[in-house]
Design a protein around this motif. Sequence first.
Motif, PDB file in Angstrom:
ATOM      1  N   LEU A  92       0.693  -1.077  -0.189  1.00 37.60           N
ATOM      2  CA  LEU A  92      -0.097  -0.052   0.084  1.00 37.60           C
ATOM      3  C   LEU A  92       0.884   1.272   0.136  1.00 37.60           C
ATOM      4  N   PRO A  93       0.404   2.411  -0.725  1.00 37.45           N
ATOM      5  CA  PRO A  93       1.367   3.615  -0.978  1.00 37.45           C
ATOM      6  C   PRO A  93       1.276   4.056   0.388  1.00 37.45           C
ATOM      7  N   VAL A  94       2.558   4.653   0.901  1.00 36.97           N
ATOM      8  CA  VAL A  94       2.620   5.371   2.294  1.00 36.97           C
ATOM      9  C   VAL A  94       1.750   6.536   2.549  1.00 36.97           C
ATOM     10  N   GLU A 143      13.964   2.577  11.172  1.00 40.01           N
ATOM     11  CA  GLU A 143      14.158   1.483  10.204  1.00 40.01           C
ATOM     12  C   GLU A 143      12.686   0.937   9.513  1.00 40.01           C
ATOM     13  N   GLN A 144      11.667   0.902  10.470  1.00 38.97           N
ATOM     14  CA  GLN A 144      10.480   0.568   9.942  1.00 38.97           C
ATOM     15  C   GLN A 144       9.743   1.597   9.070  1.00 38.97           C
ATOM     16  N   ILE A 145       9.949   2.943   9.304  1.00 38.13           N
ATOM     17  CA  ILE A 145       9.640   3.963   8.347  1.00 38.13           C
ATOM     18  C   ILE A 145      10.122   4.021   7.137  1.00 38.13           C
ATOM     19  N   ARG A 146      11.575   3.768   7.015  1.00 41.10           N
ATOM     20  CA  ARG A 146      12.490   3.812   5.956  1.00 41.10           C
ATOM     21  C   ARG A 146      12.020   2.604   5.085  1.00 41.10           C
ATOM     22  N   ALA A 147      11.763   1.509   5.845  1.00 38.92           N
ATOM     23  CA  ALA A 147      11.474   0.268   4.831  1.00 38.92           C
ATOM     24  C   ALA A 147       9.979   0.509   4.251  1.00 38.92           C
ATOM     25  N   ALA A 148       9.420   1.042   4.958  1.00 41.29           N
ATOM     26  CA  ALA A 148       7.802   1.279   4.280  1.00 41.29           C
ATOM     27  C   ALA A 148       8.099   2.247   3.054  1.00 41.29           C
ATOM     28  N   PRO A 160      14.874  11.228  -1.059  1.00 39.03           N
ATOM     29  CA  PRO A 160      16.086  11.653  -0.856  1.00 39.03           C
ATOM     30  C   PRO A 160      17.260  10.792  -0.640  1.00 39.03           C
ATOM     31  N   ALA A 161      18.489  11.008  -0.922  1.00 40.18           N
ATOM     32  CA  ALA A 161      19.700  10.211  -0.540  1.00 40.18           C
ATOM     33  C   ALA A 161      19.471   9.376   0.727  1.00 40.18           C
ATOM     34  N   PRO A 162      20.123   8.306   0.822  1.00 35.58           N
ATOM     35  CA  PRO A 162      20.063   7.619   2.172  1.00 35.58           C
ATOM     36  C   PRO A 162      20.372   8.187   3.472  1.00 35.58           C
ATOM     37  N   ALA A 163      21.568   9.098   3.399  1.00 42.26           N
ATOM     38  CA  ALA A 163      21.884   9.847   4.490  1.00 42.26           C
ATOM     39  C   ALA A 163      20.889  10.920   5.015  1.00 42.26           C
ATOM     40  N   VAL A 164      20.399  11.422   3.929  1.00 41.88           N
ATOM     41  CA  VAL A 164      19.213  12.619   4.113  1.00 41.88           C
ATOM     42  C   VAL A 164      17.946  11.915   4.637  1.00 41.88           C
ATOM     43  N   LEU A 165      17.750  10.931   3.995  1.00 37.64           N
ATOM     44  CA  LEU A 165      16.421  10.135   4.407  1.00 37.64           C
ATOM     45  C   LEU A 165      16.338   9.611   5.952  1.00 37.64           C
ATOM     46  N   ARG A 166      17.738   9.051   6.435  1.00 42.19           N
ATOM     47  CA  ARG A 166      17.851   8.833   7.660  1.00 42.19           C
ATOM     48  C   ARG A 166      17.635  10.038   8.646  1.00 42.19           C
ATOM     49  N   LEU A 167      18.253  11.248   8.293  1.00 35.77           N
ATOM     50  CA  LEU A 167      18.025  11.904   9.164  1.00 35.77           C
ATOM     51  C   LEU A 167      16.759  13.097   9.271  1.00 35.77           C
ATOM     52  N   ALA A 168      16.322  13.001   7.925  1.00 36.32           N
ATOM     53  CA  ALA A 168      14.730  13.335   7.962  1.00 36.32           C
ATOM     54  C   ALA A 168      13.838  12.473   8.705  1.00 36.32           C
ATOM     55  N   VAL A 169      13.795  11.161   8.685  1.00 34.32           N
ATOM     56  CA  VAL A 169      13.057  10.193   9.609  1.00 34.32           C
ATOM     57  C   VAL A 169      13.250  10.578  10.964  1.00 34.32           C
ATOM     58  N   ARG A 170      14.705  10.464  11.412  1.00 35.72           N
ATOM     59  CA  ARG A 170      14.844  10.541  12.825  1.00 35.72           C
ATOM     60  C   ARG A 170      14.463  11.799  13.311  1.00 35.72           C
ATOM     61  N   GLY A 171      14.509  13.023  12.616  1.00 34.38           N
ATOM     62  CA  GLY A 171      14.010  14.299  12.948  1.00 34.38           C
ATOM     63  C   GLY A 171      12.533  14.403  12.936  1.00 34.38           C
ATOM     64  N   TRP A 172      12.017  13.646  12.095  1.00 36.41           N
ATOM     65  CA  TRP A 172      10.390  13.582  12.272  1.00 36.41           C
ATOM     66  C   TRP A 172       9.952  12.826  13.368  1.00 36.41           C
ATOM     67  N   LEU A 173      10.559  11.694  13.700  1.00 40.36           N
ATOM     68  CA  LEU A 173      10.169  10.975  14.993  1.00 40.36           C
ATOM     69  C   LEU A 173      10.499  12.119  16.257  1.00 40.36           C
ATOM     70  N   ALA A 174      11.666  12.665  16.217  1.00 45.23           N
ATOM     71  CA  ALA A 174      11.688  13.676  17.449  1.00 45.23           C
ATOM     72  C   ALA A 174      10.680  14.595  17.306  1.00 45.23           C
ATOM     73  N   PHE A 175      10.215  15.230  16.167  1.00 42.45           N
ATOM     74  CA  PHE A 175       8.948  16.153  16.167  1.00 42.45           C
ATOM     75  C   PHE A 175       7.742  15.497  16.741  1.00 42.45           C
TER      76      PHE A 175
END
Length: 208
Positions: A92-94, A143-148, A160-175
């Motif tokens: 299913l689309p995110v 990891e669950q969010i990135r995999a989805a 975005p590139a993997p490094a950017v994606l990792r920081l974006a997801v981590r920052g969003w979780l903090a938010f």
Amino acid sequence: MSAQQGGARASGERTRRRLSTEERREQLLSVGARLFAQDPYDDVWIEQVAEIAGVSRGLLYHYFPTKRDFFAAVVRRESARMLRLTAAVPGLPVREQLGTGLDTFLEYVATHAQGFRAFHRAEAAGDPVVRAVYREGLAAHEEQIRAALAADPRLEGRLPAPAVLRLAVRGWLAFLVAVCLDWLDEPRLTRAEVRDLCARALLGALEV
């Protein structure tokens, strides 16, 4: 009441209170989640947990040898529960899952507020082992969010590139955590408003 009747009643009460190993462990962890959510790590005493649960301190130590082990188990329990509740549906689309997933997550936050607070209080605990367990939990959520996101065919080539994606997801979780903790303390927004705010934040961070 005769001594025999009194003894039978006491025996019956003990029988009703007898729990299986897993049930007792779950009971202790539930009490711990409540106490750790209310007070800082250093202010929670094992004696409190045992008293509230109606067990001896020795029995509690049988399940959890140290306070650090006990708190770490509370954190793992809450992390695993949130991972199960927010697992993505393959195929299913995110975008289609995001609103539903956030609704489920916010329902958990509202109905398990003490456990949610306890989980996120772990980062402030002075014990490095407890902090490590907490960070492992956050890494699993990331990891669950990135995999989805990676499994969504509509996002192929758009992430975005993997490094950017990792920081974006981590920052969003903090938010997300900051918003939820504030919402629990001062619920000035409806659940739908919180859901939409968090959804927009993730999609905006990823620019998808």
